[in-house]
Design a protein around this motif. Structure first.
Motif, PDB file in Angstrom:
ATOM      1  N   PRO A 221      -5.997  23.866  -6.265  1.00  0.00           N
ATOM      2  CA  PRO A 221      -5.760  22.434  -6.033  1.00  0.00           C
ATOM      3  C   PRO A 221      -4.422  21.943  -6.561  1.00  0.00           C
ATOM      4  N   ALA A 222      -3.814  22.628  -7.533  1.00  0.00           N
ATOM      5  CA  ALA A 222      -2.536  22.182  -8.082  1.00  0.00           C
ATOM      6  C   ALA A 222      -1.346  22.585  -7.212  1.00  0.00           C
ATOM      7  N   ILE A 223      -1.566  23.479  -6.240  1.00  0.00           N
ATOM      8  CA  ILE A 223      -0.480  23.954  -5.373  1.00  0.00           C
ATOM      9  C   ILE A 223      -0.348  23.012  -4.181  1.00  0.00           C
ATOM     10  N   ALA A 224       0.877  22.554  -3.924  1.00  0.00           N
ATOM     11  CA  ALA A 224       1.124  21.584  -2.859  1.00  0.00           C
ATOM     12  C   ALA A 224       0.782  22.159  -1.492  1.00  0.00           C
ATOM     13  N   THR A 225       0.473  21.285  -0.562  1.00  0.00           N
ATOM     14  CA  THR A 225       0.028  21.703   0.770  1.00  0.00           C
ATOM     15  C   THR A 225       1.053  22.577   1.467  1.00  0.00           C
ATOM     16  N   TYR A 226       2.345  22.258   1.335  1.00  0.00           N
ATOM     17  CA  TYR A 226       3.367  22.983   2.102  1.00  0.00           C
ATOM     18  C   TYR A 226       3.459  24.459   1.715  1.00  0.00           C
ATOM     19  N   SER A 227       3.010  24.828   0.512  1.00  0.00           N
ATOM     20  CA  SER A 227       3.045  26.226   0.088  1.00  0.00           C
ATOM     21  C   SER A 227       1.653  26.783  -0.186  1.00  0.00           C
ATOM     22  N   ASN A 228       0.631  26.066   0.245  1.00  0.00           N
ATOM     23  CA  ASN A 228      -0.757  26.443   0.001  1.00  0.00           C
ATOM     24  C   ASN A 228      -1.417  26.772   1.348  1.00  0.00           C
ATOM     25  N   PRO A 229      -1.689  28.047   1.654  1.00  0.00           N
ATOM     26  CA  PRO A 229      -2.207  28.383   2.984  1.00  0.00           C
ATOM     27  C   PRO A 229      -3.558  27.749   3.293  1.00  0.00           C
ATOM     28  N   ALA A 230      -4.411  27.557   2.292  1.00  0.00           N
ATOM     29  CA  ALA A 230      -5.724  26.967   2.535  1.00  0.00           C
ATOM     30  C   ALA A 230      -5.608  25.472   2.825  1.00  0.00           C
ATOM     31  N   LYS A 231      -4.790  24.752   2.043  1.00  0.00           N
ATOM     32  CA  LYS A 231      -4.594  23.327   2.306  1.00  0.00           C
ATOM     33  C   LYS A 231      -3.901  23.111   3.641  1.00  0.00           C
ATOM     34  N   THR A 232      -2.930  23.974   3.957  1.00  0.00           N
ATOM     35  CA  THR A 232      -2.246  23.869   5.247  1.00  0.00           C
ATOM     36  C   THR A 232      -3.226  24.021   6.392  1.00  0.00           C
ATOM     37  N   LEU A 233      -4.108  25.021   6.301  1.00  0.00           N
ATOM     38  CA  LEU A 233      -5.097  25.224   7.353  1.00  0.00           C
ATOM     39  C   LEU A 233      -6.049  24.048   7.441  1.00  0.00           C
ATOM     40  N   ALA A 234      -6.469  23.514   6.306  1.00  0.00           N
ATOM     41  CA  ALA A 234      -7.369  22.360   6.316  1.00  0.00           C
ATOM     42  C   ALA A 234      -6.711  21.161   7.003  1.00  0.00           C
ATOM     43  N   ALA A 235      -5.443  20.912   6.682  1.00  0.00           N
ATOM     44  CA  ALA A 235      -4.738  19.781   7.304  1.00  0.00           C
ATOM     45  C   ALA A 235      -4.573  19.999   8.796  1.00  0.00           C
ATOM     46  N   GLU A 236      -4.310  21.244   9.197  1.00  0.00           N
ATOM     47  CA  GLU A 236      -4.136  21.536  10.618  1.00  0.00           C
ATOM     48  C   GLU A 236      -5.428  21.366  11.407  1.00  0.00           C
ATOM     49  N   LEU A 237      -6.565  21.555  10.740  1.00  0.00           N
ATOM     50  CA  LEU A 237      -7.853  21.460  11.433  1.00  0.00           C
ATOM     51  C   LEU A 237      -8.418  20.044  11.448  1.00  0.00           C
ATOM     52  N   ALA A 238      -7.689  19.094  10.875  1.00  0.00           N
ATOM     53  CA  ALA A 238      -8.168  17.708  10.895  1.00  0.00           C
ATOM     54  C   ALA A 238      -8.313  17.230  12.330  1.00  0.00           C
ATOM     55  N   ASP A 239      -9.464  16.627  12.642  1.00  0.00           N
ATOM     56  CA  ASP A 239      -9.740  16.064  13.971  1.00  0.00           C
ATOM     57  C   ASP A 239      -9.597  17.099  15.078  1.00  0.00           C
ATOM     58  N   SER A 240      -9.967  18.349  14.792  1.00  0.00           N
ATOM     59  CA  SER A 240      -9.875  19.398  15.804  1.00  0.00           C
ATOM     60  C   SER A 240     -11.210  20.110  15.940  1.00  0.00           C
ATOM     61  N   LEU A 241     -11.354  20.792  17.063  1.00  0.00           N
ATOM     62  CA  LEU A 241     -12.465  21.719  17.276  1.00  0.00           C
ATOM     63  C   LEU A 241     -11.895  23.118  17.100  1.00  0.00           C
ATOM     64  N   PRO A 242     -12.121  23.775  15.961  1.00  0.00           N
ATOM     65  CA  PRO A 242     -11.517  25.090  15.734  1.00  0.00           C
ATOM     66  C   PRO A 242     -12.137  26.164  16.638  1.00  0.00           C
ATOM     67  N   LEU A 243     -11.280  26.914  17.298  1.00  0.00           N
ATOM     68  CA  LEU A 243     -11.675  28.119  18.008  1.00  0.00           C
ATOM     69  C   LEU A 243     -11.174  29.289  17.170  1.00  0.00           C
ATOM     70  N   VAL A 244     -12.076  29.942  16.442  1.00  0.00           N
ATOM     71  CA  VAL A 244     -11.697  30.990  15.499  1.00  0.00           C
ATOM     72  C   VAL A 244     -11.704  32.319  16.245  1.00  0.00           C
ATOM     73  N   TRP A 245     -10.522  32.840  16.523  1.00  0.00           N
ATOM     74  CA  TRP A 245     -10.376  34.104  17.237  1.00  0.00           C
ATOM     75  C   TRP A 245      -9.995  35.186  16.238  1.00  0.00           C
ATOM     76  N   THR A 246     -10.695  36.299  16.262  1.00  0.00           N
ATOM     77  CA  THR A 246     -10.493  37.339  15.255  1.00  0.00           C
ATOM     78  C   THR A 246     -10.097  38.648  15.917  1.00  0.00           C
ATOM     79  N   GLU A 247      -9.357  39.447  15.153  1.00  0.00           N
ATOM     80  CA  GLU A 247      -8.951  40.775  15.618  1.00  0.00           C
ATOM     81  C   GLU A 247      -8.964  41.722  14.434  1.00  0.00           C
ATOM     82  N   GLY A 248      -9.647  42.843  14.582  1.00  0.00           N
ATOM     83  CA  GLY A 248      -9.821  43.793  13.489  1.00  0.00           C
ATOM     84  C   GLY A 248     -11.272  43.829  13.051  1.00  0.00           C
ATOM     85  N   ASP A 249     -11.717  44.984  12.564  1.00  0.00           N
ATOM     86  CA  ASP A 249     -13.137  45.177  12.236  1.00  0.00           C
ATOM     87  C   ASP A 249     -13.640  44.185  11.197  1.00  0.00           C
ATOM     88  N   THR A 250     -12.868  43.945  10.154  1.00  0.00           N
ATOM     89  CA  THR A 250     -13.351  43.064   9.083  1.00  0.00           C
ATOM     90  C   THR A 250     -13.058  41.589   9.345  1.00  0.00           C
TER      91      THR A 250
END
Length: 378
Positions: A221-250
């Motif tokens: 939580p102390a890391i700013a959004t611009y350098s925080n991959p989790a906060k960046t993803l959260a902000a990008e998903l605001a008001d969206s319907l996420p389509l989570v596409w995956t590649e690779g076994d895990t």
């Protein structure tokens, strides 16, 4: 709606986090170390199995148990069939759920039971049924629970579930909380390493814990959004319907868990699918009512009091595509061809388990930030 200003206000995030979700995400590495120690103390490191089991059966309740089953299928499915025993019942309450072994299960099969509750009578009955059939039984459950007594009576092995280092979380959300998954998953990794179905030595589990710690530092939580991959993803998903596409076994089970946790923690819908099948499966969503430029109603009406409509956004989770072949270029082309934004996550170099841990950690943090910022806005 998402209160994006909350993402860069650590004190406000702490006040909004009444369920301890951020703490749970941050403590995932500690949970792995504690769970690995519990597995060793329970005797897993000293097991000398006589060959591999014919199949692995897995039973449990809640989001974490479903995630564990999915992850084990991805990691061990090439060495032995993995079957999840789905519960039945009239309600999701612990006392109403029941599990039953498939008719073919017997003495050459391994039954794994995982639960953050331990009070489910149905799981105790399942352990007794497995004992009568001659199945080997291993469970991960709270130290003081009725299930532990039932497993002991069925001559099975119980590994105490690793609890939170600084106390338990809200009981209603612990099954979906980030730390619970690793508390249940880690002892099973150690066990499956001993029976030769996965590679997860004590050293590799330590590497997983270290990767989780490093990712928690980047996503805290102390890391700013611009350098925080989790906060960046959260902000990008605001008001969206996420389509989570995956590649690779895990990456596949990580994507499905991300969709499940988004729904359970933040009440947000998301769809998950694996590439390349995701392209035809979700292609119509990119051109329909959820498309980025879709506006089927009157353009000139007053929208001041209306909530923003949901539009699709692709979240691409990648990890070592099989044979080096990748459908990611086709995925990007399809998304951008429909003016659909795309977010991408790819782990740093390391072992397969470390890559898995990083993807899980970032998406778990993102789901928590979405839950906190959405609840604060409400």
């Amino acid at each position: 709606m998402l209160d994006e200003s909350l993402l860069d206000a650590p004190d406000a995030l702490a006040r909004a986090d009444r369920r301890g979700l951020l703490r749970g995400a941050a403590e995932a590495g500690a949970r792995v170390r504690t769970a690995a120690r519990h597995a060793a103390e329970a005797g897993i490191a000293g097991l000398n199995p006589e060959g591999r089991p014919r199949s692995v059966l897995l039973a449990g309740s809640g989001t974490a148990a479903a995630g564990v089953a999915d992850l084990i299928t991805a990691l061990a499915g090439a060495s032995a069939p993995v079957t999840r025993i789905h519960p039945t019942g009239v309600a999701p309450a612990a006392g109403a759920l029941r599990w039953a072994l498939p008719g073919w299960a017997g003495s050459v099969d391994l039954l794994l039971i995982v639960t953050a509750d331990g009070s489910e009578p149905g799981l105790s009955l399942l352990a007794e049924q497995a004992y009568r059939r001659g199945c080997s039984v291993v469970a991960v459950a709270p130290r003081q629970s009725p299930l532990r007594e039932a497993i002991d009576g069925a001559r099975g092995l119980v590994v105490p579930m690793a609890t939170a280092p600084y106390g338990e979380y809200d009981a209603e959300t612990s099954a979906a909380g980030p730390g619970t998954l690793w508390a249940l998953f880690t002892p099973l990794l150690a066990l499956l390493d001993r029976v030769g179905l996965v590679t997860a030595s004590a050293q590799e589990l330590q590497g997983v814990a270290d990767r989780l710690d490093r990712t928690a530092e980047r996503c805290g939580p102390a890391i700013a959004t611009y350098s925080n991959p989790a906060k960046t993803l959260a902000a990008e998903l605001a008001d969206s319907l996420p389509l989570v596409w995956t590649e690779g076994d895990t990456a596949g089970p990580v994507g499905r868990r991300f969709a499940a946790v988004l729904a359970e923690l933040s009440g947000r819908p998301a769809l998950a699918a694996e590439l390349p099948e995701a392209l035809p499966a979700h292609g119509a969503l990119l051109a329909g009512a959820f498309a980025a430029g879709a506006d089927p109603d009157d353009f000139f009406r007053d929208r001041v009091e209306e909530p923003e409509p949901l539009h699709t956004r692709v979240v691409l989770l990648r990890d070592r595509p099989a044979g080096g072949l990748s459908a990611a270029p086709a995925a990007r082309e399809l998304a951008l061809g429909h003016d659909t934004a795309i977010s991408e996550l790819e782990p740093d170099d390391g072992t397969a388990l470390e890559a898995l841990a990083e993807l899980l950690a970032v998406t778990d943090f993102a789901a928590v930030y979405l839950a906190l910022a959405s609840s604060a806005r409400a």
